[in-house]
Motif scaffolding. Structure first.
Motif, mmCIF file in Angstrom:
data_model
loop_
_atom_site.group_PDB
_atom_site.id
_atom_site.type_symbol
_atom_site.label_atom_id
_atom_site.label_comp_id
_atom_site.label_asym_id
_atom_site.label_seq_id
_atom_site.Cartn_x
_atom_site.Cartn_y
_atom_site.Cartn_z
ATOM 1 N N PHE A 1 18.361 53.110 19.899
ATOM 2 C CA PHE A 1 16.915 53.046 19.655
ATOM 3 C C PHE A 1 16.611 52.450 18.273
ATOM 4 O O PHE A 1 15.809 51.526 18.138
ATOM 5 N N ASN A 2 17.311 52.960 17.264
ATOM 6 C CA ASN A 2 17.012 52.531 15.886
ATOM 7 C C ASN A 2 17.346 51.060 15.663
ATOM 8 O O ASN A 2 16.631 50.351 14.951
ATOM 9 N N GLU A 3 18.425 50.603 16.298
ATOM 10 C CA GLU A 3 18.819 49.204 16.087
ATOM 11 C C GLU A 3 17.762 48.260 16.678
ATOM 12 O O GLU A 3 17.338 47.291 16.042
ATOM 13 N N ILE A 4 17.314 48.571 17.881
ATOM 14 C CA ILE A 4 16.288 47.715 18.509
ATOM 15 C C ILE A 4 15.000 47.738 17.700
ATOM 16 O O ILE A 4 14.367 46.700 17.471
ATOM 17 N N MET A 5 14.609 48.925 17.272
ATOM 18 C CA MET A 5 13.353 49.018 16.514
ATOM 19 C C MET A 5 13.454 48.239 15.195
ATOM 20 O O MET A 5 12.505 47.572 14.789
ATOM 21 N N ALA A 6 14.608 48.330 14.540
ATOM 22 C CA ALA A 6 14.765 47.649 13.237
ATOM 23 C C ALA A 6 14.607 46.141 13.396
ATOM 24 O O ALA A 6 13.951 45.480 12.583
ATOM 25 N N VAL A 7 15.185 45.577 14.459
ATOM 26 C CA VAL A 7 15.129 44.115 14.617
ATOM 27 C C VAL A 7 13.799 43.701 15.270
ATOM 28 O O VAL A 7 13.057 42.868 14.727
ATOM 29 N N ASN A 8 13.496 44.286 16.428
ATOM 30 C CA ASN A 8 12.367 43.775 17.218
ATOM 31 C C ASN A 8 11.004 44.157 16.633
ATOM 32 O O ASN A 8 10.057 43.375 16.743
ATOM 33 N N VAL A 9 10.917 45.355 16.046
ATOM 34 C CA VAL A 9 9.632 45.773 15.468
ATOM 35 C C VAL A 9 9.643 45.543 13.956
ATOM 36 O O VAL A 9 8.717 44.931 13.413
ATOM 37 N N GLY A 10 10.712 46.008 13.296
ATOM 38 C CA GLY A 10 10.808 45.805 11.842
ATOM 39 C C GLY A 10 10.729 44.329 11.496
ATOM 40 O O GLY A 10 10.063 43.936 10.535
ATOM 41 N N GLY A 11 11.388 43.486 12.282
ATOM 42 C CA GLY A 11 11.392 42.045 11.999
ATOM 43 C C GLY A 11 9.992 41.458 12.038
ATOM 44 O O GLY A 11 9.629 40.625 11.201
ATOM 45 N N VAL A 12 9.182 41.917 12.997
ATOM 46 C CA VAL A 12 7.810 41.395 13.113
ATOM 47 C C VAL A 12 6.933 41.988 11.996
ATOM 48 O O VAL A 12 6.135 41.279 11.366
ATOM 49 N N PHE A 13 7.112 43.278 11.732
ATOM 50 C CA PHE A 13 6.297 43.942 10.699
ATOM 51 C C PHE A 13 6.561 43.325 9.310
ATOM 52 O O PHE A 13 5.635 42.863 8.636
ATOM 53 N N HIS A 14 7.832 43.293 8.919
ATOM 54 C CA HIS A 14 8.154 42.745 7.591
ATOM 55 C C HIS A 14 7.877 41.243 7.560
ATOM 56 O O HIS A 14 7.448 40.709 6.546
#
Ligand code: NAD
Length: 258
Positions: free
Chosen positions: A108-121
């Motif tokens: 869960f954390n890996e997907i969120m970091a790339v797919n959501v974190g990547g868009v947010f940052h």
């Protein structure tokens, strides 16, 4: 044909699939391209293809899950080309194919970091830069497209973290579009259905008849091609689009119409 002459387009995950097709299409339409890729080799390959076609490209190695690497990549863009007109937050991972109870916190954390974190940052760094620069003469400061998925508007059995991440991309897109509409930054998402790329070609090997099963749920009767998605992204970023913002455009051969 859409014209992006002298515009600067920053594209994450442009070493493969939809990102590479989008980078090549923007370059063909005259843009200068920054390929931001975690995979240095594939990123450089895309940049080489663009230069061989007679256009300008810079390849920067960047893990979108790491905010400081995104900040550095945007700085490198501005140092090389002076401004940022277009940003495509495309980098993403599919994660493990498993039921909810078999997905781990790390999945869960890996997907969120790339797919959501990547868009947010990514949007934070991109919008900060766009707000600093003068409008480009076409009444806009910048255009951003985030790559979500049909799984961002529908559930995806065996892919709960992925589906959650792509729903989150649409939430980020809509909110940022509302916050920066009056500052003349247009922000949209595209939602591809199964599209031939490394990500989906891997799924096709998982079971016999997989492609046929995917085709059956797509009304036009075929999987997407990366160029299909690239063309929608180009229009959303073009000077022709002045009024569309905050939308999640389904690029799905009609799937979600039913
Ligand atoms: N192919 C499909 O059917 C499909 C459908 C819906 C949505 N999407 C989305 O489209 C986007 C592009 O996927 P694709 O199908 O072209 O897959 P792909 O695997 O061919 O390309 C993804 C690219 O992103 C890069 N990447 C992965 N993690 C990264 C990171 N942390 N930082 C920077 N780059 C990173 C990879 O190296 C790769 O080059 C993804 O966001 C994906 O979720 C794809």
């Amino acid at each position: 044909m859409l014209d992006f002459t002298n515009q600067v387009a920053f594209i994450t995950g442009a070493g493969s699939g939809i990102g590479r097709a989008t980078a090549l299409a923007f370059a063909k339409a005259g843009a200068r391209i920054v390929v931001a890729e975690v995979n240095e080799t594939s990123g450089q390959e895309t940049a080489t293809l663009i230069r061989e076609s007679g256009r300008e490209a810079l390849s920067v190695t960047c893990d979108v899950a790491n905010p400081s690497q995104i900040d550095t990549a945007i700085q490198q863009t501005v140092e090389a080309y002076g401004r940022l007109d277009i940003a495509i937050n495309n980098a993403g991972i599919g994660g493990r194919f498993a039921r909810l109870l078999d997905q781990t916190p790390d999945d869960f954390n890996e997907i969120m970091a790339v797919n959501v974190g990547g868009v947010f940052h990514g949007m934070q760094a991109q919008i900060r830069q766009m707000l600093k620069q003068p409008e480009n003469g076409h009444s806009d400061r910048g255009k951003i497209v985030n790559v979500s998925s049909v799984a961002g508007v529908r559930g995806m059995p065996m892919g709960a973290p992925y589906s959650a991440s792509k729903h989150a991309v649409i939430g980020l897109t809509k909110t940022a579009a509302l916050e920066y509409a009056q500052r003349n930054i247009r922000i949209n998402a595209v939602c591809p259905v199964y599209t031939h790329s490394a990500m989906v070609d891997h799924l096709l090997t998982m079971a016999p008849n997989m492609e046929e099963r995917m085709r059956r749920v797509i009304p036009v009767g075929r999987l997407g091609h990366p160029d299909d998605i690239a063309q929608a992204i180009l229009w959303l970023c073009s000077d022709e689009n002045v009024f569309c913002t905050g939308q999640a455009i389904q690029m799905d051969g009609g799937m979600t119409a039913g």
